[in-house]
Design an enzyme around this catalytic site. Structure first.
Site, PDB file in Angstrom:
ATOM      1  NE  ARG A  80       9.114   3.913   0.945  1.00 39.65           N
ATOM      2  CZ  ARG A  80       7.851   3.735   0.549  1.00 39.65           C
ATOM      3  NH1 ARG A  80       7.419   4.323  -0.552  1.00 39.65           N
ATOM      4  NH2 ARG A  80       7.030   2.960   1.230  1.00 39.65           N
TER       5      ARG A  80
ATOM      6  CG  HIS B   9       7.261  -2.139   2.964  1.00 40.54           C
ATOM      7  ND1 HIS B   9       7.405  -1.125   3.891  1.00 40.54           N
ATOM      8  CD2 HIS B   9       6.357  -1.671   2.046  1.00 40.54           C
ATOM      9  CE1 HIS B   9       6.628  -0.103   3.546  1.00 40.54           C
ATOM     10  NE2 HIS B   9       5.983  -0.411   2.435  1.00 40.54           N
TER      11      HIS B   9
ATOM     12  CD  GLN C  50       2.066  -2.510   3.151  1.00 41.23           C
ATOM     13  OE1 GLN C  50       2.312  -1.375   2.781  1.00 41.23           O
ATOM     14  NE2 GLN C  50       0.830  -2.947   3.321  1.00 41.23           N
TER      15      GLN C  50
ATOM     16  CG  ASP D 221       4.180  -5.292  -4.066  1.00 41.42           C
ATOM     17  OD1 ASP D 221       3.607  -4.268  -4.486  1.00 41.42           O
ATOM     18  OD2 ASP D 221       5.328  -5.259  -3.554  1.00 41.42           O
TER      19      ASP D 221
ATOM     20  CB  CYS E 255       1.710  -3.301   0.014  1.00 38.70           C
ATOM     21  SG  CYS E 255       2.583  -3.414  -1.558  1.00 38.70           S
TER      22      CYS E 255
ATOM     23  NE  ARG F 124       2.127   0.781   6.078  1.00 36.63           N
ATOM     24  CZ  ARG F 124       2.980   1.277   5.170  1.00 36.63           C
ATOM     25  NH1 ARG F 124       2.676   1.237   3.893  1.00 36.63           N
ATOM     26  NH2 ARG F 124       4.166   1.770   5.526  1.00 36.63           N
TER      27      ARG F 124
HETATM   28  N1  NVA Z   1       7.417  -3.720  -3.817  1.00 33.66           N
HETATM   29  C1  NVA Z   1       6.991  -2.334  -3.937  1.00 33.66           C
HETATM   30  C2  NVA Z   1       6.254  -1.917  -2.717  1.00 33.66           C
HETATM   31  C3  NVA Z   1       5.738  -0.494  -2.763  1.00 33.66           C
HETATM   32  C4  NVA Z   1       5.065  -0.096  -1.488  1.00 33.66           C
HETATM   33  C5  NVA Z   1       8.202  -1.461  -4.187  1.00 33.66           C
HETATM   34  O1  NVA Z   1       9.242  -1.672  -3.543  1.00 33.66           O
HETATM   35  O2  NVA Z   1       8.110  -0.571  -5.032  1.00 33.66           O
HETATM   36  N1   CP Z   2       2.472   0.552   0.625  1.00 35.15           N
HETATM   37  C1   CP Z   2       3.308   1.595   0.667  1.00 35.15           C
HETATM   38  O1   CP Z   2       4.354   1.584   1.306  1.00 35.15           O
HETATM   39  O2   CP Z   2       2.877   2.663  -0.049  1.00 35.15           O
HETATM   40  P1   CP Z   2       3.692   3.984  -0.356  1.00 35.15           P
HETATM   41  O3   CP Z   2       4.784   3.624  -1.330  1.00 35.15           O
HETATM   42  O4   CP Z   2       2.680   4.914  -0.945  1.00 35.15           O
HETATM   43  O5   CP Z   2       4.284   4.502   0.919  1.00 35.15           O
END
Ligand code: NVA
Ligand code: CP
Length: 307
Positions: A106, A133, A136, A228, A267, A295
């Site tokens: 990540r 993502h 997801q 989101d 998500c 997930r």
């Molecule tokens: N768009 C959000 C998704 C979190 C799972 C982010 O990147 O923070």
């Molecule tokens: N939806 C998702 O990726 O959640 P987290 O940020 O908790 O991993």
């Protein structure tokens, strides 16, 4: 079809048939897990999990998936790796390839996971970047298929910020024959390059992506309503942005325009009171916790095919 050894950086790199393989594998492993028959298909496999940002779902679902399939996961906070002190991504990739069978990362910048994958000899899986993502959205496709019985022809409206999740929904949705409606203010449209990719994909696949700025218009006739957070991890917490996005809040008034039996997806984590209100997240139409559970099942599907 074998997906062994492939990287999963974005859904752009996978065909409809390959996405179907991930879904099928996730479905099968979900059934097995529900009847208490997890098989150790990843026995002896080691997965490194690099996190530059926080996570609840992605971290826990990957760790549990490895555990339940007989493998082992190693959590690697980027702050505690030598990356933090200047070791290059390329050298990190080369070294980790000598110990592990796969890396999930990540990252803040998508180019960094591309670099990691370039120098790693093992599969690299994107657990969220500023651009995409994919894991997801594979889980989301599994959820929609379960709830609606198909993906083909399903109308999904995404409201809010044209972000990483939105990009992956556009790519995955168009390949699976869905109608993806993107409703964002002009200031927060999805990335131009992704829009161009999707235009190319539309020529090959039956699905389509529509851009409708007016959220009430966009949500009309939707089977799935998706939102989101307005401010993603790594973005500046801007009050101006929240003000511009406020007409896109998923609330009881707006969802009246969707199909009566629409499903609400997010998500997570949700910022209740911003992009969505309690009355929608906690309503009967909401499937957010089934979505979060999936997930786990899709990570199993992904890992068992790539590793
Ligand atoms: N768009 C959000 C998704 C979190 C799972 C982010 O990147 O923070
Ligand atoms: N939806 C998702 O990726 O959640 P987290 O940020 O908790 O991993």
């Amino acid at each position: 079809m074998s997906l062994k050894g492939r990287d999963l950086l974005s859904l752009y790199d996978f065909t409809k048939e390959e996405i179907e393989e991930f879904l099928k594998s996730g479905e099968t492993l979900k059934i097995k897990s529900k009847i208490g028959e997890n098989s150790p298909v990843l026995a002896g496999k080691k997965l490194g999990l690099i996190f530059e940002k926080p996570s609840t779902r992605t971290r826990v679902s990957f760790e549990v998936a490895m555990y339940e399939l007989g493998g082992h996961a190693i959590y690697l906070s980027s702050n505690e790796l030598q990356l933090k002190r200047g070791e290059t991504i390329a050298d990190t990739a080369r070294v980790l390839s000598r110990y592990l069978d796969g890396i999930m990362a990540r990252v803040f910048f998508h180019k960094d996971i591309v670099e990691l994958a370039k120098f790693a000899d093992i599969p690299v899986i994107n657990g969220l970047s500023d651009m995409f993502h994919p894991c997801q959205v594979l889980g989301d496709l599994l959820t929609i298929k379960e709830k609606r019985g198909r993906l083909d022809g399903i109308r999904l409206t995404f409201l809010g910020d044209g972000n990483n999740v939105c990009h992956s929904l556009m790519l995955g949705g168009v390949k699976m024959g869905m109608q993806i409606v993107i409703s964002t203010p002009k200031e927060y449209m999805p990335d131009k390059e992704v829009i161009n990719w999707v235009k190319e994909e539309e020529k090959k696949y039956k699905g389509e992506v529509l851009f409708i700025e007016d959220p009430f218009e966009a949500i009309k006739g939707s089977d799935v309503v998706y939102t989101d957070v307005w401010v993603s991890m790594g973005q500046e917490n801007s009050e101006t942005k929240k003000k511009i996005l406020s007409p896109y809040q998923v609330n009881e008034r707006i969802v009246k325009n969707a199909k009566k039996d629409f499903i609400f997806m997010h998500c997570l984590p949700a910022h209740r009171g911003e992009e969505v209100v309690d009355e929608v997240v906690d309503s009967e139409n909401s499937v957010v916790f089934d979505q979060a559970e999936n997930r786990l099942h899709i990570q199993k599907g992904i890992l068992s095919l790539l590793l």
